[in-house]
Design an enzyme around this catalytic site. Structure first.
Site, mmCIF file in Angstrom:
data_model
loop_
_atom_site.group_PDB
_atom_site.id
_atom_site.type_symbol
_atom_site.label_atom_id
_atom_site.label_comp_id
_atom_site.label_asym_id
_atom_site.label_seq_id
_atom_site.Cartn_x
_atom_site.Cartn_y
_atom_site.Cartn_z
ATOM 1 C CB SER A 1 -1.054 0.114 1.250
ATOM 2 O OG SER A 1 -1.375 1.534 1.448
ATOM 3 C CE1 TYR B 1 -6.708 4.651 -1.928
ATOM 4 C CE2 TYR B 1 -5.081 4.472 -0.762
ATOM 5 C CZ TYR B 1 -6.148 4.327 -1.028
ATOM 6 O OH TYR B 1 -6.673 3.100 -0.186
ATOM 7 C CE LYS C 1 -6.815 -3.218 -3.488
ATOM 8 N NZ LYS C 1 -8.035 -1.738 -3.200
ATOM 9 C CB THR D 1 -6.163 2.613 -4.988
ATOM 10 O OG1 THR D 1 -6.074 1.190 -4.930
ATOM 11 C CG2 THR D 1 -7.615 2.566 -4.526
ATOM 12 C CG HIS E 1 -11.094 -0.258 -0.809
ATOM 13 N ND1 HIS E 1 -10.843 0.731 -1.563
ATOM 14 C CD2 HIS E 1 -10.314 0.435 0.607
ATOM 15 C CE1 HIS E 1 -9.702 1.782 -1.409
ATOM 16 N NE2 HIS E 1 -9.301 0.753 -0.456
HETATM 17 C C1 LIG Z 1 -7.445 -2.415 6.778
HETATM 18 C C2 LIG Z 1 -7.059 -2.378 5.387
HETATM 19 C C3 LIG Z 1 -6.529 -0.976 4.786
HETATM 20 C C4 LIG Z 1 -6.492 -1.264 3.172
HETATM 21 N N1 LIG Z 1 -5.902 -0.123 2.487
HETATM 22 C C5 LIG Z 1 -5.952 0.140 1.147
HETATM 23 C C6 LIG Z 1 -5.043 0.723 0.674
HETATM 24 O O1 LIG Z 1 -4.445 1.376 1.434
HETATM 25 N N2 LIG Z 1 -5.285 0.684 -0.653
HETATM 26 C C7 LIG Z 1 -5.865 -0.540 -1.595
HETATM 27 O O2 LIG Z 1 -5.619 -0.005 -2.206
HETATM 28 N N3 LIG Z 1 -7.299 -1.050 -0.241
HETATM 29 C C8 LIG Z 1 -6.867 -0.945 0.697
HETATM 30 N N4 LIG Z 1 -7.761 -1.713 0.933
HETATM 31 C C9 LIG Z 1 -8.302 -2.778 0.321
HETATM 32 C C10 LIG Z 1 -7.861 -3.986 0.297
HETATM 33 O O3 LIG Z 1 -6.870 -4.110 -1.089
HETATM 34 C C11 LIG Z 1 -8.723 -5.346 -0.852
HETATM 35 O O4 LIG Z 1 -9.498 -4.544 -1.748
HETATM 36 C C12 LIG Z 1 -9.871 -5.965 0.312
HETATM 37 O O5 LIG Z 1 -9.407 -5.412 2.064
HETATM 38 C C13 LIG Z 1 -9.859 -7.310 -0.169
HETATM 39 O O6 LIG Z 1 -11.070 -7.734 1.062
HETATM 40 P P1 LIG Z 1 -10.915 -9.031 1.880
HETATM 41 O O7 LIG Z 1 -10.661 -7.900 2.647
HETATM 42 O O8 LIG Z 1 -12.670 -9.285 2.162
HETATM 43 O O9 LIG Z 1 -9.905 -9.903 1.680
HETATM 44 C C14 LIG Z 1 -7.827 -1.951 2.351
HETATM 45 C C15 LIG Z 1 -8.358 -2.932 3.241
HETATM 46 C C16 LIG Z 1 -8.397 -3.342 4.891
HETATM 47 C C17 LIG Z 1 -9.075 -4.139 5.330
#
Ligand SMILES: Cc1cc2nc3c(=O)[nH]c(=O)nc-3n(C[C@H](O)[C@H](O)[C@H](O)COP(=O)(O)O)c2cc1C
Length: 371
Positions: A113, A136, A238, A162, A262
């Protein structure tokens, strides 16, 4: 892969989450576990996989199996990767360093990230497998360019932009807890970066405020073209749910899209990714790779995603539960468990490799309401 012995996965992600929840401060657990608004999409992400049933084929020789898959022109040992997730230092002192070591042990790429607590150079130094950088894009193109160039120079082998977060979703738990990063945790990728509004304020500042001031709200397909032109890396978009956006992604030179909401953290009330997956696969007609994430907790979920046409599946929160519970060992437990479950489910479907799976292996479950 030669599995003569029975495959016995001990993976219990719900139990791991319970352990992580007991260990973590409430503010951190809620940030990791939570979603936007009423968390309808968050809940549906889990439920959606159960609306699909598997239809195995029998009397296929599955004594020799292979989980490797071609992704972005190279061969990965497994058809899954670790989703980009911010602030892993909140789960464990080693943060992303533990995660990347565990990912490397099973050959799963780590998507780092922008808001990782450890910077890309530090992560690359201990990585044994592919690392991709999640971007981002900032309102300020100079800052965006500096970040992309830094990631490429450090050795990231793909850029995952993203596109579903021009603003941060309304995460009620974080507002209630006044979520902020403890002062002793930094955001490595932003160290030294000249971001209008400053990057020093990440720690302590609430995430929503930081995000709102600096991350680009005005991002369009023109910016995608521009980012593609400066990156020199395969471009992945994404956070796509609409078929027309999937077609646009292909037209704008993306190598892959991630069908994703997300993790239910952005717009509440959107479909689970799996429910639009086949439509987007059809829309792209092979012009881009289609990846998917959201709510994947079992090897059978992975098999369903692959059967519906996903090339790669991203795994999110289970990795955080493993990390919080037992650092690198905990993440390895999660990723190895998913790999073993996938291997078994694949074999029981009568498939020797992920590419053998097709639409014929999956259908609406009885009572799912789907036709
Ligand atoms: C705590 C947390 C932080 C996240 N941070 C980002 C991020 O910085 N950038 C991003 O594109 N997606 C972020 N996501 C989304 C994840 O990349 C992903 O799309 C999602 O968590 C998938 O679902 P799952 O947790 O049910 O497997 C984040 C998700 C969580 C749970």
């Amino acid at each position: 892969m030669h599995h003569r012995a029975p495959i016995q996965s001990k993976l219990d992600i719900d139990a791991l989450e319970a352990t992580a929840r007991a260990k973590l401060p409430r503010m951190v657990y809620d940030y990791y576990a939570g979603g936007a608004d009423d968390e309808l999409t968050l809940a549906d992400n889990r439920a959606a996989w159960d609306r699909y049933a598997l239809l195995p084929r029998v009397l296929v020789d599955v004594s020799e199996r292979e989980l490797s898959t071609s992704v972005l022109g190279r061969t990965l040992a497994v058809p899954f990767a670790v989703a980009p997730m911010a602030y892993q230092g909140l789960a464990h002192p080693e943060g992303e360093l533990a995660t990347v070591r565990a990912a490397g042990a099973v050959g799963a790429p780590l998507i780092l990230s922008t808001f990782a607590t450890r910077g890309i150079e530090e992560v690359m130094a201990v990585a044994t497998g592919p690392v991709w950088f999640q971007l981002y894009a900032f309102s300020d193109r100079g800052a965006t360019r500096a970040l992309v160039e830094r990631a490429a120079a450090a050795g990231a082998s793909a850029l995952v932009v993203t596109v579903d977060a021009p603003l941060l979703g309304n995460r009620r738990r974080d507002t209630a807890n006044d979520f902020s990063l403890p002062g002793d945790l930094g955001v490595g990728n932003l160290d030294g970066l000249e971001v209008p509004g400053g990057s020093a304020g990440v720690s302590g500042a609430s995430l929503a405020a930081y995000f709102g001031q600096r991350v680009g709200r005005s991002l369009t397909w023109d910016d995608v073209d521009w980012i593609g032109s400066i990156a020199g890396l395969p471009l992945v978009l994404k956070g796509i749910l609409a078929a027309e956006d999937a077609r646009l992604a292909a037209a704008h030179g993306a190598a892959a899209i991630v069908v994703s909401n997300h993790g239910g953290r952005q717009l509440d009330g959107v479909p689970a990714a799996v429910d639009v997956l086949a439509e987007l696969v059809d829309a792209c007609a092979g012009a881009v790779e289609v990846w998917v994430d959201g709510g994947v907790r079992r090897g059978t979920d992975l098999v369903k995603a692959l059967a519906l046409g996903a090339r790669l599946v991203l795994v999110g929160r289970p990795v955080l539960w493993g990390l919080a519970t037992d650092g690198e060992t905990g993440v390895r437990h999660v990723l190895e468990g998913l790999r073993d479950e996938l291997d078994l489910a694949l074999a029981l479907c009568g498939c020797r490799r992920p590419a053998d799976l097709g639409r014929g292996h999956v259908r609406p479950a009885a009572g799912s309401g789907m036709r």
